[in-house]
Design a protein around this motif. Structure first.
Motif, short mmCIF file in Angstrom:
data_model
loop_
_atom_site.label_atom_id
_atom_site.label_comp_id
_atom_site.label_asym_id
_atom_site.label_seq_id
_atom_site.Cartn_x
_atom_site.Cartn_y
_atom_site.Cartn_z
N GLY A 21 15.21 4.55 7.21
CA GLY A 21 15.11 4.23 5.80
C GLY A 21 15.24 2.74 5.56
N CYS A 22 14.60 2.27 4.50
CA CYS A 22 14.68 0.85 4.14
C CYS A 22 14.68 0.74 2.63
N ALA A 23 15.69 0.07 2.11
CA ALA A 23 15.81 -0.14 0.67
C ALA A 23 15.69 -1.62 0.36
N ALA A 24 14.87 -1.96 -0.63
CA ALA A 24 14.63 -3.36 -0.98
C ALA A 24 15.31 -3.69 -2.30
N SER A 25 15.72 -4.94 -2.41
CA SER A 25 16.40 -5.40 -3.62
C SER A 25 15.41 -5.97 -4.63
N VAL A 26 14.18 -5.45 -4.60
CA VAL A 26 13.15 -5.90 -5.52
C VAL A 26 12.35 -4.68 -5.95
N THR A 27 11.96 -4.64 -7.19
CA THR A 27 11.20 -3.49 -7.66
C THR A 27 9.81 -3.50 -7.05
N THR A 28 9.27 -2.33 -6.81
CA THR A 28 8.03 -2.24 -6.05
C THR A 28 6.81 -2.75 -6.80
N PHE A 29 6.93 -2.94 -8.11
CA PHE A 29 5.76 -3.49 -8.79
C PHE A 29 5.56 -4.94 -8.42
N ARG A 30 6.58 -5.52 -7.79
CA ARG A 30 6.47 -6.90 -7.32
C ARG A 30 6.17 -6.95 -5.82
N THR A 31 5.64 -5.85 -5.26
CA THR A 31 5.46 -5.75 -3.82
C THR A 31 4.00 -5.55 -3.46
N ASN A 32 3.53 -6.32 -2.48
CA ASN A 32 2.19 -6.10 -1.93
C ASN A 32 2.19 -5.02 -0.87
N SER A 33 3.24 -5.03 -0.04
CA SER A 33 3.32 -4.06 1.05
C SER A 33 4.77 -3.90 1.48
N MET A 34 5.05 -2.76 2.11
CA MET A 34 6.38 -2.49 2.64
C MET A 34 6.26 -1.47 3.75
N GLY A 35 6.98 -1.70 4.84
CA GLY A 35 6.88 -0.75 5.93
C GLY A 35 7.67 -1.17 7.14
N TRP A 36 7.23 -0.72 8.31
CA TRP A 36 7.97 -0.90 9.56
C TRP A 36 7.11 -1.49 10.66
N TYR A 37 7.74 -2.40 11.41
CA TYR A 37 7.18 -2.96 12.63
C TYR A 37 8.18 -2.66 13.75
N ARG A 38 7.74 -2.85 14.98
CA ARG A 38 8.66 -2.69 16.11
C ARG A 38 8.38 -3.72 17.18
N GLN A 39 9.39 -3.95 18.00
CA GLN A 39 9.28 -4.97 19.03
C GLN A 39 10.08 -4.56 20.26
N TRP A 51 2.93 0.67 3.90
CA TRP A 51 2.39 1.03 2.60
C TRP A 51 1.87 -0.24 1.95
N ARG A 52 0.66 -0.15 1.38
CA ARG A 52 0.07 -1.29 0.68
C ARG A 52 -0.13 -0.90 -0.79
N SER A 53 0.00 -1.86 -1.67
CA SER A 53 -0.21 -1.59 -3.09
C SER A 53 -1.60 -0.99 -3.28
N GLY A 54 -1.69 -0.02 -4.15
CA GLY A 54 -2.93 0.73 -4.30
C GLY A 54 -2.85 2.07 -3.61
N GLY A 55 -1.71 2.32 -2.95
CA GLY A 55 -1.49 3.62 -2.33
C GLY A 55 -2.08 3.79 -0.94
N ILE A 56 -2.33 2.68 -0.26
CA ILE A 56 -2.90 2.75 1.08
C ILE A 56 -1.79 2.76 2.12
N PHE A 57 -1.90 3.65 3.09
CA PHE A 57 -0.97 3.71 4.20
C PHE A 57 -1.70 3.38 5.50
N ASP A 58 -1.16 2.44 6.24
CA ASP A 58 -1.71 2.07 7.55
C ASP A 58 -0.75 2.52 8.64
N TYR A 59 -1.31 3.03 9.74
CA TYR A 59 -0.51 3.45 10.88
C TYR A 59 -1.09 2.86 12.16
N ALA A 60 -0.19 2.54 13.10
CA ALA A 60 -0.64 2.21 14.44
C ALA A 60 -1.29 3.45 15.06
N THR A 61 -2.32 3.23 15.84
CA THR A 61 -3.03 4.34 16.46
C THR A 61 -2.07 5.20 17.29
#
Length: 116
Positions: A21-39, A51-61
């Motif tokens: 889980g990830c919670a942000a201290s900013v309302t999502t209307f001020r967000t272009n994208s939010m999600g997870w990376y790994r290293q 997640w990208r604004s406009g309701g688009i979800f991108d996933y690694a293959t």
């Protein structure tokens, strides 16, 4: 400055499930994208799910069909459900957000270890 609070992660056996889980201290209307990376050590940070604004979800293959990202607009949170985890999913997972003005912020990272 945006604060990201991460939760979840840990140790799981191959084939098991975990949630991040990830919670942000900013309302999502001020967000272009939010999600997870790994290293992993010696490797560049890679996109896992976003997640990208406009309701688009991108996933690694490599995680398609196993991981699902969901978003709670009212609470400015995203949740990554990880199923059928494999040893190659072992990494530090970082929450990421890009605000409307183009700034990018990262969480502190949480360890996910998949091992028998």
């Amino acid at each position: 400055q945006v604060q990201l609070e991460e939760s979840g992660g840990g140790l799981v056996q191959p084939g098991g499930s975990l949630g991040l889980g990830c919670a942000a201290s900013v309302t999502t209307f001020r967000t272009n994208s939010m999600g997870w990376y790994r290293q992993t050590p010696g490797q560049e940070r890679e996109l896992v799910a976003l997640w990208r604004s406009g309701g688009i979800f991108d996933y690694a293959t490599s995680v398609k069909g196993r991981f699902v990202l969901s978003r709670n607009n009212a609470k400015s949170t995203v949740y990554l459900q990880m199923n059928n985890l494999q040893p190659e999913d072992t990494a530090i997972y970082f929450c990421n957000i890009e605000t409307r003005d183009g700034q990018t912020f990262w969480g502190q990272g949480t360890q996910v270890t998949v091992s028998s």
